[in-house]
Design a protein around this motif. Structure first.
Motif, mmCIF file in Angstrom:
data_model
loop_
_atom_site.group_PDB
_atom_site.id
_atom_site.type_symbol
_atom_site.label_atom_id
_atom_site.label_comp_id
_atom_site.label_asym_id
_atom_site.label_seq_id
_atom_site.Cartn_x
_atom_site.Cartn_y
_atom_site.Cartn_z
ATOM 1 N N PRO A 66 0.841 -1.203 0.000
ATOM 2 C CA PRO A 66 0.000 0.000 0.000
ATOM 3 C C PRO A 66 0.877 1.255 0.000
ATOM 4 C CG PRO A 66 -0.712 -1.544 1.686
ATOM 5 C CD PRO A 66 0.588 -2.055 1.154
ATOM 6 N N ASN A 67 0.430 2.264 -0.702
ATOM 7 C CA ASN A 67 1.177 3.507 -0.773
ATOM 8 C C ASN A 67 1.321 4.105 0.626
ATOM 9 O OD1 ASN A 67 1.931 6.244 -1.128
ATOM 10 N ND2 ASN A 67 1.215 6.141 -3.232
ATOM 11 N N PRO A 68 2.545 4.375 1.074
ATOM 12 C CA PRO A 68 2.753 4.953 2.406
ATOM 13 C C PRO A 68 2.042 6.293 2.605
ATOM 14 C CG PRO A 68 4.824 4.154 1.496
ATOM 15 C CD PRO A 68 3.801 4.079 0.398
ATOM 16 N N ALA A 69 1.722 6.999 1.528
ATOM 17 C CA ALA A 69 1.017 8.278 1.640
ATOM 18 C C ALA A 69 -0.378 8.109 2.232
ATOM 19 C CB ALA A 69 0.929 8.958 0.277
ATOM 20 N N LEU A 70 -0.922 6.889 2.190
ATOM 21 C CA LEU A 70 -2.244 6.654 2.776
ATOM 22 C C LEU A 70 -2.273 7.008 4.257
ATOM 23 C CD1 LEU A 70 -3.108 3.210 1.164
ATOM 24 C CD2 LEU A 70 -4.197 5.404 0.666
ATOM 25 N N ARG A 71 -1.141 6.852 4.930
ATOM 26 C CA ARG A 71 -1.085 7.113 6.374
ATOM 27 C C ARG A 71 -1.353 8.591 6.698
ATOM 28 N NH1 ARG A 71 0.230 2.615 9.070
ATOM 29 N NH2 ARG A 71 1.461 1.031 8.010
ATOM 30 N N SER A 72 -1.194 9.473 5.735
ATOM 31 C CA SER A 72 -1.403 10.901 5.987
ATOM 32 C C SER A 72 -2.755 11.399 5.482
ATOM 33 C CB SER A 72 -0.280 11.702 5.331
ATOM 34 O OG SER A 72 -0.363 11.588 3.914
ATOM 35 N N MET A 73 -3.629 10.486 5.046
ATOM 36 C CA MET A 73 -4.898 10.896 4.434
ATOM 37 C C MET A 73 -6.106 10.802 5.351
ATOM 38 S SD MET A 73 -4.570 9.363 0.624
ATOM 39 C CE MET A 73 -3.206 9.822 -0.433
ATOM 40 N N GLY A 74 -5.893 10.391 6.597
ATOM 41 C CA GLY A 74 -7.010 10.326 7.530
ATOM 42 C C GLY A 74 -7.969 9.179 7.274
ATOM 43 N N LEU A 75 -7.511 8.131 6.608
ATOM 44 C CA LEU A 75 -8.348 6.973 6.318
ATOM 45 C C LEU A 75 -8.144 5.904 7.391
ATOM 46 C CD1 LEU A 75 -7.400 6.726 2.537
ATOM 47 C CD2 LEU A 75 -9.550 7.590 3.464
ATOM 48 N N PRO A 76 -9.155 5.061 7.620
ATOM 49 C CA PRO A 76 -8.961 3.958 8.556
ATOM 50 C C PRO A 76 -8.065 2.896 7.915
ATOM 51 C CG PRO A 76 -11.123 3.792 7.542
ATOM 52 C CD PRO A 76 -10.509 5.094 7.066
ATOM 53 N N LEU A 77 -6.979 2.548 8.584
ATOM 54 C CA LEU A 77 -5.988 1.635 8.006
ATOM 55 C C LEU A 77 -5.732 0.439 8.918
ATOM 56 C CD1 LEU A 77 -3.250 4.209 6.901
ATOM 57 C CD2 LEU A 77 -5.107 3.280 5.506
ATOM 58 N N THR A 78 -5.280 -0.640 8.298
ATOM 59 C CA THR A 78 -4.772 -1.779 9.053
ATOM 60 C C THR A 78 -3.369 -1.421 9.532
ATOM 61 O OG1 THR A 78 -3.660 -2.813 7.168
ATOM 62 C CG2 THR A 78 -5.999 -3.372 7.508
ATOM 63 N N PRO A 79 -2.799 -2.195 10.452
ATOM 64 C CA PRO A 79 -1.411 -1.934 10.858
ATOM 65 C C PRO A 79 -0.419 -2.006 9.682
ATOM 66 C CG PRO A 79 -2.465 -3.380 12.447
ATOM 67 C CD PRO A 79 -3.416 -3.244 11.281
ATOM 68 N N GLU A 80 -0.789 -2.763 8.638
ATOM 69 C CA GLU A 80 0.073 -2.875 7.457
ATOM 70 C C GLU A 80 -0.108 -1.720 6.482
ATOM 71 O OE1 GLU A 80 -2.153 -5.362 8.359
ATOM 72 O OE2 GLU A 80 -0.659 -6.410 9.557
ATOM 73 N N GLY A 81 -1.078 -0.834 6.749
ATOM 74 C CA GLY A 81 -1.279 0.346 5.912
ATOM 75 C C GLY A 81 -2.343 0.203 4.847
ATOM 76 N N GLN A 82 -3.114 -0.889 4.862
ATOM 77 C CA GLN A 82 -4.200 -1.027 3.887
ATOM 78 C C GLN A 82 -5.441 -0.297 4.384
ATOM 79 O OE1 GLN A 82 -4.018 -5.411 3.730
ATOM 80 N NE2 GLN A 82 -4.030 -5.133 1.515
ATOM 81 N N VAL A 83 -6.234 0.224 3.462
ATOM 82 C CA VAL A 83 -7.476 0.921 3.792
ATOM 83 C C VAL A 83 -8.542 -0.118 4.146
ATOM 84 C CG1 VAL A 83 -9.250 2.511 2.956
ATOM 85 C CG2 VAL A 83 -6.884 2.780 2.192
ATOM 86 N N LEU A 84 -9.229 0.106 5.255
ATOM 87 C CA LEU A 84 -10.303 -0.794 5.668
ATOM 88 C C LEU A 84 -11.559 -0.497 4.867
ATOM 89 C CD1 LEU A 84 -9.718 -0.558 9.509
ATOM 90 C CD2 LEU A 84 -9.278 -2.542 8.052
ATOM 91 N N VAL A 85 -12.037 -1.498 4.130
ATOM 92 C CA VAL A 85 -13.227 -1.331 3.295
ATOM 93 C C VAL A 85 -14.188 -2.493 3.546
ATOM 94 C CG1 VAL A 85 -11.954 -0.100 1.491
ATOM 95 C CG2 VAL A 85 -12.244 -2.564 1.308
#
Length: 116
Positions: A66-85
């Motif tokens: 997963p793109n590391p930039a996701l961590r700065s987007m305020g999305l709910p993420l798994t510990p591995e950085g994937q978006v929870l859907v």
């Protein structure tokens, strides 16, 4: 946006892919299907069909993590950085926001197991 497939969300119903295309278009995003970026150089990107796009900023993702930039987007993420859907690729707790591809962690509601 470049998409190597014939449509968005090929794993799901065709109408969902069309809806994603429509929503992206309404947001000003043009999706080019059946094309891959082959190389970036000198202010442009060469595509697999031979076309060239002018580009001042190029973010190229190859889908390994997963793109590391996701961590700065305020999305709910798994510990591995994937978006929870959910099973429809809707981002948990965010109306009208979807995530597909390697960035998404999809859970099968019938088994509770991650699909990706």
């Amino acid at each position: 946006m470049l998409n190597a497939q014939e449509r968005l969300f090929p794993e799901g119903p065709e109408n969902v892919g069309r809806k994603l295309d429509q929503v992206l278009s309404e947001c000003g995003v043009t999706v080019l299907h059946n094309r891959k970026a082959i190389r970036e150089e000198a202010g442009g990107v060469t595509l697999s069909n031979g076309d060239r796009l002018a580009a001042h900023l190029c973010i190229w993702t190859i889908g390994l993590i997963p793109n590391p930039a996701l961590r700065s987007m305020g999305l709910p993420l798994t510990p591995e950085g994937q978006v929870l859907v959910d099973e429809c690729y809707r981002v948990q707790g965010m109306s009208g926001v979807y995530s597909i591809g390697d960035c998404a962690r999809i859970v099968d509601p019938s088994t509770g197991k991650a699909i990706r």
